[in-house]
Structures are given as C-alpha cells and as structure tokens.
Write a protein that holds these residues in place. Structure first.
Motif, PDB file in Angstrom:
ATOM      1  N   ALA A  51       7.522 -13.586  -5.506  1.00 45.73           N
ATOM      2  CA  ALA A  51       6.533 -13.870  -4.459  1.00 45.73           C
ATOM      3  C   ALA A  51       6.956 -13.272  -3.121  1.00 45.73           C
ATOM      4  O   ALA A  51       6.132 -12.682  -2.411  1.00 45.73           O
ATOM      5  N   GLU A  52       8.228 -13.404  -2.784  1.00 43.53           N
ATOM      6  CA  GLU A  52       8.711 -12.844  -1.522  1.00 43.53           C
ATOM      7  C   GLU A  52       8.625 -11.319  -1.533  1.00 43.53           C
ATOM      8  O   GLU A  52       8.234 -10.713  -0.533  1.00 43.53           O
ATOM      9  N   GLN A  53       8.961 -10.699  -2.650  1.00 44.69           N
ATOM     10  CA  GLN A  53       8.878  -9.244  -2.721  1.00 44.69           C
ATOM     11  C   GLN A  53       7.430  -8.771  -2.612  1.00 44.69           C
ATOM     12  O   GLN A  53       7.147  -7.780  -1.927  1.00 44.69           O
ATOM     13  N   LEU A  54       6.505  -9.475  -3.252  1.00 40.96           N
ATOM     14  CA  LEU A  54       5.095  -9.090  -3.133  1.00 40.96           C
ATOM     15  C   LEU A  54       4.609  -9.224  -1.694  1.00 40.96           C
ATOM     16  O   LEU A  54       3.884  -8.361  -1.190  1.00 40.96           O
ATOM     17  N   ASP A  55       5.010 -10.293  -1.006  1.00 39.58           N
ATOM     18  CA  ASP A  55       4.651 -10.442   0.415  1.00 39.58           C
ATOM     19  C   ASP A  55       5.215  -9.287   1.239  1.00 39.58           C
ATOM     20  O   ASP A  55       4.523  -8.727   2.094  1.00 39.58           O
ATOM     21  N   LEU A  56       6.474  -8.933   0.985  1.00 41.53           N
ATOM     22  CA  LEU A  56       7.101  -7.826   1.719  1.00 41.53           C
ATOM     23  C   LEU A  56       6.427  -6.495   1.405  1.00 41.53           C
ATOM     24  O   LEU A  56       6.210  -5.670   2.301  1.00 41.53           O
ATOM     25  N   ILE A  57       6.093  -6.272   0.146  1.00 43.86           N
ATOM     26  CA  ILE A  57       5.419  -5.022  -0.228  1.00 43.86           C
ATOM     27  C   ILE A  57       4.133  -4.869   0.565  1.00 43.86           C
ATOM     28  O   ILE A  57       3.877  -3.826   1.156  1.00 43.86           O
ATOM     29  N   TRP A  58       3.323  -5.911   0.573  1.00 50.33           N
ATOM     30  CA  TRP A  58       2.035  -5.796   1.266  1.00 50.33           C
ATOM     31  C   TRP A  58       2.214  -5.711   2.779  1.00 50.33           C
ATOM     32  O   TRP A  58       1.462  -5.004   3.458  1.00 50.33           O
ATOM     33  N   SER A  59       3.218  -6.352   3.318  1.00 45.51           N
ATOM     34  CA  SER A  59       3.528  -6.195   4.741  1.00 45.51           C
ATOM     35  C   SER A  59       3.952  -4.753   5.026  1.00 45.51           C
ATOM     36  O   SER A  59       3.516  -4.147   6.017  1.00 45.51           O
ATOM     37  N   ASN A  60       4.787  -4.189   4.152  1.00 40.94           N
ATOM     38  CA  ASN A  60       5.231  -2.802   4.322  1.00 40.94           C
ATOM     39  C   ASN A  60       4.070  -1.824   4.192  1.00 40.94           C
ATOM     40  O   ASN A  60       3.960  -0.877   4.976  1.00 40.94           O
ATOM     41  N   ILE A  61       3.193  -2.061   3.225  1.00 39.18           N
ATOM     42  CA  ILE A  61       2.025  -1.189   3.055  1.00 39.18           C
ATOM     43  C   ILE A  61       1.140  -1.253   4.289  1.00 39.18           C
ATOM     44  O   ILE A  61       0.675  -0.217   4.786  1.00 39.18           O
ATOM     45  N   ARG A  62       0.910  -2.456   4.813  1.00 43.27           N
ATOM     46  CA  ARG A  62       0.087  -2.568   6.033  1.00 43.27           C
ATOM     47  C   ARG A  62       0.721  -1.807   7.198  1.00 43.27           C
ATOM     48  O   ARG A  62       0.020  -1.143   7.972  1.00 43.27           O
TER      49      ARG A  62
END
Length: 128
Positions: A51-62
């Motif tokens: 869950a934390e990695q998915l949150d970070l991925i989408w933050s990084n993509i944004r």
C-alpha cells in the motif's frame, strides 16, 4: 486534443469496468513517456508495504507529470509490473483511485523487478 475510447462489444472479449481496450488520441500537441516508476521516497527508499509503495508510485507519477505541465488526466496508457500476481487487486484499486475512476488502456504483467524490494513498477504514456 480529443480522447476517444474504443471497447468493441463483439469480436473481442469484454472490457471490465476499470479499463478500455484502446484509446484513440486525436490531435495531441505533446506526448510524454514516463519510465517505470517505483514506490520509492525522495531518498530512494522503498515503501515498507505494498500500500505504501502504491501511494509513493502515484505521488511520483503526479510529480513527473507536473514537471511537464500535466496531471493524471493526461494519462492515455498504463502498464504495471507486479512482483507477485497477488498484488493485482491492490494495484487496480490504487489505479482506479488515482485516476478518479477514469478508464484507460492498461496492462498488468507479473515480472521479477531489478530490486526485490520493489513490489510494483508503473509506466505511463500521457498526452496533451
């Protein structure tokens, strides 16, 4: 730019509610190809959980999209690389949330990532 989704109802298996078979992009002025993005924080440390990695991925993509003057609304194609098939549902839910329910062509592939602590990697194509 105009986006035209294509999900034929005959001659091919049905698309699910969270993706379309194809997205026609008419008259784009710019295309942005985003490399595979991992769930790493600003120091390069992976999130402790999926869950934390998915949150970070989408933050990084944004952040990457913003650097090009784009948002997740500009995403027209997405590929996810999952370290384990068990991550598929969480990945799909994170994608649907990040895109606000907007559907795009997407593929999920189970693959060995370069670093075993990277649970998911996502690459996108955006257009404006």
């Amino acid at each position: 730019m105009e986006l035209v989704p294509h999900s034929p109802t005959s001659g091919v298996y049905p698309a699910s509610d969270d993706y379309v078979h194809a997205m026609e992009v008419r008259n784009p002025e710019r295309l942005l190809y985003v490399a595979g993005t991992m769930g790493l924080d600003e120091r390069g440390t992976p999130g402790a959980s999926l869950a934390e990695q998915l949150d970070l991925i989408w933050s990084n993509i944004r952040a990457i999209l913003a650097s090009a003057g784009m948002t997740v609304d500009n995403i027209v194609r997405l590929t996810s690389y999952l370290r384990d098939p068990a991550y598929a549902e969480a990945n799909a839910l994170a994608r649907v949330k990040a895109l606000g329910g907007r559907v795009v062509p997407t593929t999920a592939i189970v693959a060995q990532t370069l670093d075993s602590s990277w649970l998911v990697e996502i690459e996108v194509i955006a257009a404006a």
